[in-house]
Scaffold this motif. Structure first.
Motif, PDB file in Angstrom:
ATOM      1  N   MET A   1       0.915  -1.177  -0.031  1.00 33.87           N
ATOM      2  CA  MET A   1      -0.016   0.041  -0.054  1.00 33.87           C
ATOM      3  C   MET A   1       0.949   1.330  -0.029  1.00 33.87           C
ATOM      4  SD  MET A   1      -3.247  -0.862  -0.502  1.00 33.87           S
ATOM      5  CE  MET A   1      -3.770   0.530  -0.188  1.00 33.87           C
ATOM      6  N   ARG A   2       2.298   1.311   0.508  1.00 35.31           N
ATOM      7  CA  ARG A   2       2.986   2.340   0.409  1.00 35.31           C
ATOM      8  C   ARG A   2       3.122   2.692  -1.316  1.00 35.31           C
ATOM      9  NH1 ARG A   2       5.441  -0.245   4.873  1.00 35.31           N
ATOM     10  NH2 ARG A   2       5.939   1.172   6.488  1.00 35.31           N
ATOM     11  N   GLN A   3       3.260   1.538  -2.062  1.00 42.23           N
ATOM     12  CA  GLN A   3       3.702   2.015  -3.471  1.00 42.23           C
ATOM     13  C   GLN A   3       2.498   2.515  -3.888  1.00 42.23           C
ATOM     14  OE1 GLN A   3       4.815  -0.646  -1.866  1.00 42.23           O
ATOM     15  NE2 GLN A   3       7.155  -0.152  -2.104  1.00 42.23           N
ATOM     16  N   VAL A   4       1.189   2.006  -3.653  1.00 39.58           N
ATOM     17  CA  VAL A   4      -0.050   2.588  -4.151  1.00 39.58           C
ATOM     18  C   VAL A   4      -0.223   4.027  -3.690  1.00 39.58           C
ATOM     19  CG1 VAL A   4      -2.687   2.281  -4.059  1.00 39.58           C
ATOM     20  CG2 VAL A   4      -1.154   0.168  -4.423  1.00 39.58           C
ATOM     21  N   PHE A   5       0.046   4.470  -2.557  1.00 40.34           N
ATOM     22  CA  PHE A   5       0.032   5.667  -2.022  1.00 40.34           C
ATOM     23  C   PHE A   5       0.850   6.591  -2.674  1.00 40.34           C
ATOM     24  CE2 PHE A   5       1.394   9.147   0.469  1.00 40.34           C
ATOM     25  CZ  PHE A   5       0.241   9.695   1.189  1.00 40.34           C
ATOM     26  N   LYS A  29      12.727   8.510   5.528  1.00 44.22           N
ATOM     27  CA  LYS A  29      13.537   7.953   6.303  1.00 44.22           C
ATOM     28  C   LYS A  29      14.788   7.800   5.760  1.00 44.22           C
ATOM     29  CE  LYS A  29      10.730   6.110  10.094  1.00 44.22           C
ATOM     30  NZ  LYS A  29      10.370   5.027  10.847  1.00 44.22           N
ATOM     31  N   ASP A  30      16.030   8.222   6.156  1.00 43.86           N
ATOM     32  CA  ASP A  30      17.570   8.269   5.696  1.00 43.86           C
ATOM     33  C   ASP A  30      17.809   6.652   5.888  1.00 43.86           C
ATOM     34  OD1 ASP A  30      17.502  10.739   4.804  1.00 43.86           O
ATOM     35  OD2 ASP A  30      18.431  11.492   6.717  1.00 43.86           O
ATOM     36  N   ASP A  31      17.680   6.163   7.035  1.00 45.55           N
ATOM     37  CA  ASP A  31      17.798   4.679   7.293  1.00 45.55           C
ATOM     38  C   ASP A  31      16.649   3.830   7.467  1.00 45.55           C
ATOM     39  OD1 ASP A  31      20.527   5.359   7.232  1.00 45.55           O
ATOM     40  OD2 ASP A  31      20.770   5.437   9.321  1.00 45.55           O
ATOM     41  N   TRP A  32      16.354   3.096   6.798  1.00 41.15           N
ATOM     42  CA  TRP A  32      14.881   2.517   6.755  1.00 41.15           C
ATOM     43  C   TRP A  32      15.086   1.262   7.388  1.00 41.15           C
ATOM     44  CZ3 TRP A  32      11.422  -0.210   2.652  1.00 41.15           C
ATOM     45  CH2 TRP A  32       9.869  -0.303   3.294  1.00 41.15           C
ATOM     46  N   LEU A  41      17.805  -6.762  15.763  1.00 45.78           N
ATOM     47  CA  LEU A  41      17.883  -5.922  14.725  1.00 45.78           C
ATOM     48  C   LEU A  41      19.444  -5.323  14.826  1.00 45.78           C
ATOM     49  CD1 LEU A  41      14.677  -3.845  15.365  1.00 45.78           C
ATOM     50  CD2 LEU A  41      15.114  -5.676  13.998  1.00 45.78           C
ATOM     51  N   MET A  42      19.977  -5.794  13.630  1.00 46.80           N
ATOM     52  CA  MET A  42      21.522  -5.750  13.439  1.00 46.80           C
ATOM     53  C   MET A  42      21.691  -4.909  12.405  1.00 46.80           C
ATOM     54  SD  MET A  42      22.811  -7.489  15.969  1.00 46.80           S
ATOM     55  CE  MET A  42      24.474  -7.901  15.194  1.00 46.80           C
ATOM     56  N   LYS A  43      21.074  -5.105  10.972  1.00 49.02           N
ATOM     57  CA  LYS A  43      21.642  -4.554   9.793  1.00 49.02           C
ATOM     58  C   LYS A  43      20.580  -3.701   9.195  1.00 49.02           C
ATOM     59  CE  LYS A  43      23.137  -6.137   5.297  1.00 49.02           C
ATOM     60  NZ  LYS A  43      23.558  -7.293   4.632  1.00 49.02           N
ATOM     61  N   THR A  44      21.020  -2.438   8.797  1.00 47.51           N
ATOM     62  CA  THR A  44      20.238  -1.373   8.113  1.00 47.51           C
ATOM     63  C   THR A  44      20.142  -1.946   6.498  1.00 47.51           C
ATOM     64  OG1 THR A  44      20.334   0.339   9.841  1.00 47.51           O
ATOM     65  CG2 THR A  44      19.514   1.039   7.507  1.00 47.51           C
ATOM     66  N   ILE A  45      19.164  -2.040   6.156  1.00 45.74           N
ATOM     67  CA  ILE A  45      19.077  -2.441   4.860  1.00 45.74           C
ATOM     68  C   ILE A  45      19.200  -1.447   3.694  1.00 45.74           C
ATOM     69  CG2 ILE A  45      17.766  -3.742   2.843  1.00 45.74           C
ATOM     70  CD1 ILE A  45      16.349  -5.376   5.120  1.00 45.74           C
ATOM     71  N   ILE A  46      18.301  -0.304   3.882  1.00 48.35           N
ATOM     72  CA  ILE A  46      18.631   0.870   2.996  1.00 48.35           C
ATOM     73  C   ILE A  46      19.056   1.989   3.969  1.00 48.35           C
ATOM     74  CG2 ILE A  46      17.361   2.217   1.574  1.00 48.35           C
ATOM     75  CD1 ILE A  46      15.364   0.028   1.121  1.00 48.35           C
ATOM     76  N   THR A  47      20.125   2.566   3.216  1.00 43.15           N
ATOM     77  CA  THR A  47      21.020   3.594   4.045  1.00 43.15           C
ATOM     78  C   THR A  47      20.966   4.967   3.301  1.00 43.15           C
ATOM     79  OG1 THR A  47      23.006   3.000   3.099  1.00 43.15           O
ATOM     80  CG2 THR A  47      22.337   1.980   5.156  1.00 43.15           C
ATOM     81  N   GLY A  53      10.473   4.087   2.348  1.00 48.49           N
ATOM     82  CA  GLY A  53      10.774   3.991   3.699  1.00 48.49           C
ATOM     83  C   GLY A  53      10.071   5.332   4.295  1.00 48.49           C
ATOM     84  N   PHE A  54       8.930   5.125   4.800  1.00 42.77           N
ATOM     85  CA  PHE A  54       8.041   6.069   5.503  1.00 42.77           C
ATOM     86  C   PHE A  54       7.187   5.420   6.238  1.00 42.77           C
ATOM     87  CE2 PHE A  54       6.051   6.400   1.321  1.00 42.77           C
ATOM     88  CZ  PHE A  54       4.890   6.188   1.630  1.00 42.77           C
ATOM     89  N   ASP A  55       6.531   5.666   7.302  1.00 42.46           N
ATOM     90  CA  ASP A  55       5.361   5.203   8.201  1.00 42.46           C
ATOM     91  C   ASP A  55       4.202   5.804   7.810  1.00 42.46           C
ATOM     92  OD1 ASP A  55       6.935   3.261   9.485  1.00 42.46           O
ATOM     93  OD2 ASP A  55       7.807   4.651  10.725  1.00 42.46           O
TER      94      ASP A  55
END
Length: 265
Positions: A1-5, A29-32, A41-47, A53-55
Motif C-alpha cells: 500500500m505504500r507503493q499505491v499511496f 527515512k534516511d535509514d529504513w 535488529l542488526m543491519k540497516t538494509i537501506i541507508t 521508507g516512511f511510516d
C-alpha cells in the motif's frame, strides 16, 4: 500500500490539468528498516536515497480531499505506527459510530470524519493470520459501518469501506509464495514470469463480498491487483513481492481512485 499511496500522489501531482496536490507531508527515512539477525535488529538494509521508507504520510488535494497513510503491519516504526489499528477502529465505532485515522497521521486531519476507509492486511504473516485479520475487519469494521443509519452521521453519510487485495508473489515455489523454511530456490533467483493463482487474494475474495454484487455484502468495494502474469516485470527480475515494481501499483492506484469516487457518489 505504500507503493499505491506513492502512485496515487504522483498521479495527482502530474494531472493533465495541473497538480491537484495542495499539501504533502511524507517523512522519508534516511535509514529504513533493519533485518533480524540472531533475533536482534542488526543491519540497516537501506541507508540512503528516497525510497518506500516512511511510516505515516499525508497529502491534501484541491477540493478538500485528503489521503492519509497509516500502516499497522510490515516494516514500521513502533513510535509512529499503530500495532492494534483494527482494535482502535472497532472501539471508535462502538463509542462514537464513526472512525478517524487516529493521531499517527503525518499531518492532523482537518475533520474527524472519514469518508472512505481503504484497507489491506499485507503479505506479512501466514494465511491463518490473514484470515483472522480479514474476519476482524469484516465483523468489527466494515459490517458495523455499513449498518449505521445515514441519519446518525448527519449530512456526512457513513464511512464507506474499500479493500485492496494482496499483490501476487512470484517466487519459485509450489504456489508462488515466499516459504520461510522451505524455499526451493535462493531469494535472489529470478522471479517466475507467471503463477497459476494467488492464495492470499483467493482467500480474501472468499471472505469479502462487495455490496451490490451479492446479497449479504460485507464491504463496499474490492480493488484487485490482477497481476498473476506480471512476474517478469519485476525490478531486475528479483523483486518477487512487488516491493519496487513500477507499473502495477500505478494501475492499482488508478483503479482505487475510480473506486473511491464511485462509492462516494
Amino acid at each position: 500500500m505504500r507503493q499505491v499511496f506513492i502512485a496515487l500522489a504522483c498521479g495527482a501531482h502530474s494531472h493533465p490539468a495541473g497538480s491537484l496536490v495542495q499539501f504533502a507531508e511524507v517523512p522519508w527515512k534516511d535509514d529504513w528498516f533493519t533485518e533480524k539477525l540472531d533475533k536482534k535488529l542488526m543491519k540497516t538494509i537501506i541507508t540512503s536515497g528516497r525510497h518506500g521508507g516512511f511510516d505515516a504520510a499525508s497529502i491534501g488535494l484541491k477540493g478538500g480531499f485528503e489521503v492519509h497513510f497509516v500502516p499497522h503491519r510490515g516494516f514500521r516504526d513502533e513510535e509512529t505506527s499503530e500495532e492494534n489499528l483494527l482494535d482502535r477502529l472497532a472501539s471508535e465505532i462502538a463509542t462514537t459510530g464513526r472512525i478517524t485515522f487516529g493521531d499517527r497521521t503525518a499531518v492532523p486531519m482537518r475533520e474527524s470524519h472519514v469518508d472512505v476507509l481503504v484497507y489491506n492486511v499485507g503479505i506479512h504473516g501466514t494465511l491463518d493470520m490473514l484470515a483472522t485479520m480479514l474476519r476482524q475487519f469484516v465483523d468489527q469494521i466494515s459490517l458495523p459501518l455499513s449498518s449505521l443509519a445515514t441519519a446518525s452521521e448527519g449530512d456526512m453519510g457513513r464511512t464507506k469501506t474499500v479493500y485492496v487485495t494482496t499483490p501476487t508473489q512470484h517466487y519459485n515455489t509450489s504456489d508462488g509464495q515466499w516459504q520461510w523454511h522451505n524455499m526451493t530456490q535462493p531469494p535472489s533467483k529470478h522471479c517466475l514470469a507467471r503463477v497459476a493463482n494467488n492464495p492470499r487474494s483467493d482467500l480474501e475474495m472468499s471472505i469479502l463480498k462487495p455490496v451490490g454484487l451479492s446479497q449479504g455484502g460485507n464491504v463496499d468495494a474490492v480493488v484487485e491487483y490482477g497481476d498473476l502474469d506480471l512476474g517478469s516485470m519485476h525490478m531486475r527480475h528479483t523483486d518477487c513481492s512487488h516491493y519496487c515494481l513500477p507499473g502495477v501499483p500505478d494501475v492499482v492506484a488508478a483503479r482505487l481512485l475510480q473506486t473511491i469516487l464511485a462509492v462516494m457518489g
